[in-house]
Design a protein around this motif. Structure first.
Motif, PDB file in Angstrom:
ATOM      1  N   VAL A 142       0.847  -1.201   0.000  1.00 46.63           N
ATOM      2  CA  VAL A 142       0.000   0.000   0.000  1.00 46.63           C
ATOM      3  C   VAL A 142       0.879   1.246   0.000  1.00 46.63           C
ATOM      4  O   VAL A 142       0.609   2.216  -0.716  1.00 46.63           O
ATOM      5  N   THR A 143       1.942   1.207   0.809  1.00 39.96           N
ATOM      6  CA  THR A 143       2.855   2.352   0.861  1.00 39.96           C
ATOM      7  C   THR A 143       3.509   2.578  -0.496  1.00 39.96           C
ATOM      8  O   THR A 143       3.707   3.714  -0.937  1.00 39.96           O
ATOM      9  N   THR A 175       1.962   5.093  -3.628  1.00 39.66           N
ATOM     10  CA  THR A 175       2.255   6.484  -3.996  1.00 39.66           C
ATOM     11  C   THR A 175       3.561   6.581  -4.767  1.00 39.66           C
ATOM     12  O   THR A 175       3.717   7.440  -5.626  1.00 39.66           O
ATOM     13  N   TYR A 233       2.497   5.751  -8.270  1.00 39.55           N
ATOM     14  CA  TYR A 233       1.835   6.907  -8.901  1.00 39.55           C
ATOM     15  C   TYR A 233       2.903   7.873  -9.439  1.00 39.55           C
ATOM     16  O   TYR A 233       2.769   8.406 -10.544  1.00 39.55           O
ATOM     17  N   PRO A 246       1.788  10.801   2.485  1.00 40.38           N
ATOM     18  CA  PRO A 246       1.185   9.470   2.635  1.00 40.38           C
ATOM     19  C   PRO A 246       2.230   8.358   2.712  1.00 40.38           C
ATOM     20  O   PRO A 246       2.034   7.379   3.435  1.00 40.38           O
ATOM     21  N   GLU A 302       1.770   6.084   5.821  1.00 39.30           N
ATOM     22  CA  GLU A 302       1.379   4.674   5.668  1.00 39.30           C
ATOM     23  C   GLU A 302       2.472   3.747   6.176  1.00 39.30           C
ATOM     24  O   GLU A 302       2.184   2.666   6.705  1.00 39.30           O
ATOM     25  N   GLN A 320      -4.734   2.961   6.251  1.00 39.25           N
ATOM     26  CA  GLN A 320      -3.896   3.342   5.105  1.00 39.25           C
ATOM     27  C   GLN A 320      -4.742   3.854   3.947  1.00 39.25           C
ATOM     28  O   GLN A 320      -4.325   4.752   3.214  1.00 39.25           O
ATOM     29  N   VAL A 329      -7.491   5.569   4.074  1.00 41.30           N
ATOM     30  CA  VAL A 329      -7.836   6.971   4.294  1.00 41.30           C
ATOM     31  C   VAL A 329      -6.606   7.838   4.056  1.00 41.30           C
ATOM     32  O   VAL A 329      -6.685   8.914   3.434  1.00 41.30           O
ATOM     33  N   THR A 330      -5.465   7.377   4.554  1.00 42.64           N
ATOM     34  CA  THR A 330      -4.229   8.134   4.349  1.00 42.64           C
ATOM     35  C   THR A 330      -3.902   8.252   2.865  1.00 42.64           C
ATOM     36  O   THR A 330      -3.434   9.289   2.388  1.00 42.64           O
ATOM     37  N   GLU A 331      -4.179   7.175   2.145  1.00 42.91           N
ATOM     38  CA  GLU A 331      -3.910   7.168   0.710  1.00 42.91           C
ATOM     39  C   GLU A 331      -4.691   8.249  -0.023  1.00 42.91           C
ATOM     40  O   GLU A 331      -4.269   8.725  -1.089  1.00 42.91           O
ATOM     41  N   SER A 332      -5.826   8.646   0.570  1.00 39.05           N
ATOM     42  CA  SER A 332      -6.722   9.534  -0.173  1.00 39.05           C
ATOM     43  C   SER A 332      -6.019  10.819  -0.605  1.00 39.05           C
ATOM     44  O   SER A 332      -6.185  11.259  -1.747  1.00 39.05           O
ATOM     45  N   THR A 333      -5.222  11.426   0.270  1.00 40.91           N
ATOM     46  CA  THR A 333      -4.562  12.661  -0.164  1.00 40.91           C
ATOM     47  C   THR A 333      -3.542  12.390  -1.267  1.00 40.91           C
ATOM     48  O   THR A 333      -3.318  13.228  -2.130  1.00 40.91           O
ATOM     49  N   GLY A 334      -2.936  11.188  -1.250  1.00 39.54           N
ATOM     50  CA  GLY A 334      -2.059  10.825  -2.359  1.00 39.54           C
ATOM     51  C   GLY A 334      -2.833  10.706  -3.660  1.00 39.54           C
ATOM     52  O   GLY A 334      -2.348  11.092  -4.728  1.00 39.54           O
ATOM     53  N   ILE A 335      -4.047  10.178  -3.570  1.00 39.25           N
ATOM     54  CA  ILE A 335      -4.865  10.027  -4.784  1.00 39.25           C
ATOM     55  C   ILE A 335      -5.345  11.391  -5.271  1.00 39.25           C
ATOM     56  O   ILE A 335      -5.401  11.647  -6.477  1.00 39.25           O
ATOM     57  N   MET A 354      -2.026  21.370  -3.768  1.00 40.50           N
ATOM     58  CA  MET A 354      -2.334  19.960  -3.522  1.00 40.50           C
ATOM     59  C   MET A 354      -1.114  19.235  -2.950  1.00 40.50           C
ATOM     60  O   MET A 354      -1.238  18.417  -2.038  1.00 40.50           O
ATOM     61  N   ALA A 387      -1.207  17.816   0.807  1.00 44.54           N
ATOM     62  CA  ALA A 387      -1.266  16.380   1.057  1.00 44.54           C
ATOM     63  C   ALA A 387      -0.219  15.945   2.070  1.00 44.54           C
ATOM     64  O   ALA A 387      -0.273  14.835   2.592  1.00 44.54           O
ATOM     65  N   GLY A 402      -1.345  13.639   5.273  1.00 50.21           N
ATOM     66  CA  GLY A 402      -0.764  12.315   5.048  1.00 50.21           C
ATOM     67  C   GLY A 402       0.014  11.829   6.256  1.00 50.21           C
ATOM     68  O   GLY A 402      -0.117  10.678   6.679  1.00 50.21           O
ATOM     69  N   GLU A 437      -2.645  11.535   9.413  1.00 49.13           N
ATOM     70  CA  GLU A 437      -3.526  10.358   9.375  1.00 49.13           C
ATOM     71  C   GLU A 437      -2.738   9.074   9.573  1.00 49.13           C
ATOM     72  O   GLU A 437      -3.243   8.106  10.151  1.00 49.13           O
ATOM     73  N   GLN A 444      -9.468  10.768  11.587  1.00 50.53           N
ATOM     74  CA  GLN A 444      -8.879  10.949  10.261  1.00 50.53           C
ATOM     75  C   GLN A 444      -9.760  11.811   9.374  1.00 50.53           C
ATOM     76  O   GLN A 444      -9.257  12.582   8.552  1.00 50.53           O
ATOM     77  N   GLU A 454      -8.543  14.900   7.478  1.00 54.61           N
ATOM     78  CA  GLU A 454      -8.677  14.935   6.016  1.00 54.61           C
ATOM     79  C   GLU A 454      -9.191  16.278   5.524  1.00 54.61           C
ATOM     80  O   GLU A 454      -8.927  16.677   4.386  1.00 54.61           O
TER      81      GLU A 454
END
Lengths: 82, 82, 82, 82, 82, 82, 82, 82, 82, 82, 82, 82, 82, 82
Positions: free
Chosen positions: K63-64, K67, K70, L28, L32, L61, L63-69, M21, M25, M29, M32, M61, M65
């Motif tokens: 999961v880590t 990013t 990405y 993130p 994460e 993770q 939820v944390t990922e969300s800002t990365g997305i 952004m 983030a 990040g 959270e 979170q 967020e």
């Protein structure tokens, strides 16, 4: 290139307002978070004093907030008065 | 390009006011947050001394606040006097 | 472009005053906050010595404040004397 | 554009004075705060030695202050002598 | 624009003096503060050795101060000799 | 604009001397402070070995000082030889 | 504007020498300080092994010093050979 | 302005050599200092294994040194080969 | 000003090689130092497994070294191939 | 000044390759060092599981290495394909 | 100076790809290293659950890693599609 | 110099996409990794709850990922829509 | 050079969206991730309250967020409305 | 080059909005994450007070959020009013 001095001043004021608020939110944001974190920890250990601790947390955060509010005031002055 | 010297000075004062306040809110914001955090922790352990601890926290924060207020004074001087 | 040398000096003084005060508030702000935090912790453990501890905290913070005041002095000199 | 060399030197001296004092207040500010914090902690544990500890704190802070004072001296020299 | 080479050198020397002293006060300021903090802690635990500890703190700080003094020397050389 | 190449080199040497000394005082300043702090702590716990500990602290600081002295040498070379 | 290419190279070498030495003194300065701090701590706990510990500290610091010396070599090469 | 392309390349190589060595001394300097600190601590607790620990420290530092040596190689290549 | 495109590319490659190696030595230098520090600590506590621990340290450092070697490869490619 | 667009692109690719690899080696270098440090610590406490721990360390480091390898791929693409 | 707009875009894409990948490798590199470090620590304490812990570590790292991937995607898009 | 406005916008979008994704992967990635590290630690202590802990880690993770997305979305918008 | 004002504004909006952004983030990040890490730790110690803890983690979170979502809103406004 | 002053102001406002929101999300994001982390830890130890702790966490986070909202207000003012 019809750029006049007043435009330069206005542009500097716009950048300045954002820097004042952006940097000015950094310190109080971290500081108030530390206060909230320790208050939760203390209430978890001693829930009977929750009211007292919440009040102390809010008073401490209010003083910490003050520098953030000064930053807001400077940013608003830069946008609307200068 | 009707830019005159007074505009350059004014633009520098705008940027300066924001830097003075933004950076000047960073230190006290973190410092006062540490004081509030430790005060909550201490009250949680020794709630009978809550009044004494709140008073100490406020006195300590007031001194810490002073550098933030100096920054505010410099920022206001830059905006309205210079 | 009626910019003269005195304007450049004035603009540099404005930016300088803000940097002196902004950076100069950072160190004492964090340092005094640490002193206040530890004083609260110590009073919570030993409330009988609250007067002594508050006095020590204030003396320690006063010395720490000194570099912040030097910064204020330099900033005011830059704004009004130079 | 009536800018002369002496103006450039003066502007550099203004910026320099602010950087010297701003950065020079950062280190002693944090360092003296640490000394004050530990002195409060020590007095809270051993209040009988408060006089001795306050004296030690002040001596230690005085030495730490010295680099801050050097910075003040350099800043004043930049403003009034150079 | 009557700027000559000597002015550029002088301006660089002014900025250089401030950077040398500002950065050079940062390290010793933090380092001496740590020494003072630990000395207070040690005296609080073992007050009978206060004289010995104060002497050790001062010797340690004196060595630490040396790099700060080198910075002062370089800054003064930049201002008055170069 | 009577700027010649030798002026550019001289200005770079001035800035370089300040950066070399300013940055070069940062590391040893913090490092020697840590050594002094731990020496005070150790003497507080074991005061009978004060002479031994002070000697060790001074030897350790002397080696740490060396990089600060290298920086001083480079700064002086930049000012007077180059 | 009688600036020639050799002047640009010389100016870059001056700035480069200061950066190499300034940054190169930062890491070893902090690292050797940590070694000295821990050696003092260890001797305070086990003073009978002071000779062994001082020797280990010096060996460890000597290796750490090596990168600082590389920086000195590069800085001297930049000043006198290039 | 008799600046040619080869001068630009030479100036970039000078600055590059200093950055490579300055930054490249930072990491190993801190890392090797940590190894030396922990080796002193370990020998203080277990002096009978001093030879083994010194050997391990030296092996570990030697590997850490490698990136510092790579930086030295790149810096020398930039100065003398490119 | 006989600067051609190939000179710009060459200068960028020189600066790039130094940044790649300088930054690329920072991470592995700190990381490998941490591994060496912990290995010394572990051998001090459990000297019978010194061989096993040294082997593990070397394997771990070798993997960590890999990113440093990638940086060296990129730096050499920038100097000699591009 | 026979600079063409392709030269600008090539120079940007050179600088880019170095930044990608230099920054990309920083994170994995520190991360893998932490893994190696903890693996040594764990093997020192529980040497019977050395094989298992070495395998886990290598698997964990391999995944961590992946972002370093992505950086290498981007750097090589910038040098040879773009 | 035959520079066209498409060259500026290409150069920006090259620099952008390197920044995206270089910065994007920093966070996951440190984060995955922390996960690997803690997994080794946990397996050392509880080797019977090694399979479970390795699986958890790999899932958490995967999961880590996302990013980081990405960032790789953005870098490749910048190089080949834009 | 056939540079048009659309090229400047495109170049800014390329740099922007890389900054958005590079910086957006930093937070993130570290966050994460902390979650994965603590999950491994918790499973090592309490392996019977491995399923529950893995699920909690994945939810946290995610939820944390969300800002990365969000960062990925902004980067893709900058590349293909703007 | 057919660059118009609207292009400058558009380019600034593109860079601005990415900075908003990317920086926006970073904080959530890390924050959270800390919340998720502590939730895993707490569930490992007290698995019976897993539902309660997961809910608390998600609420905490979600508030954290919010500043990330504000950043997304500002970034989208910069891309599509301004 | 049909750039007018209003475009410069607009571009500065776009960059300013992003800096205000990006930096302004950093502090509260970290601070609120600390509060959420400690609340989870406290609920894990004392699940009977979950309601009280969640409420305290939300109140503490709400105050912390305030500086983030100030930043949002300044950013929206920069985009739509200035």
């Amino acid at each position: 290139m019809a750029i006049e001095g007043a435009d330069i001043v206005k542009a500097a004021a716009c950048l300045g307002a954002s820097l004042a608020m952006g940097l000015g939110a950094l310190g109080p944001g971290i500081g108030e978070g530390m206060a909230a974190a320790k208050a939760c920890e203390a209430i978890g250990k001693n829930p009977k004093e929750a009211g007292l601790l919440t009040r102390t947390m809010l008073v401490g955060q209010a003083v910490t907030e003050s520098t953030g509010i000064y930053s807001l005031v400077i940013a608003l002055l830069l946008l609307f008065v200068v």
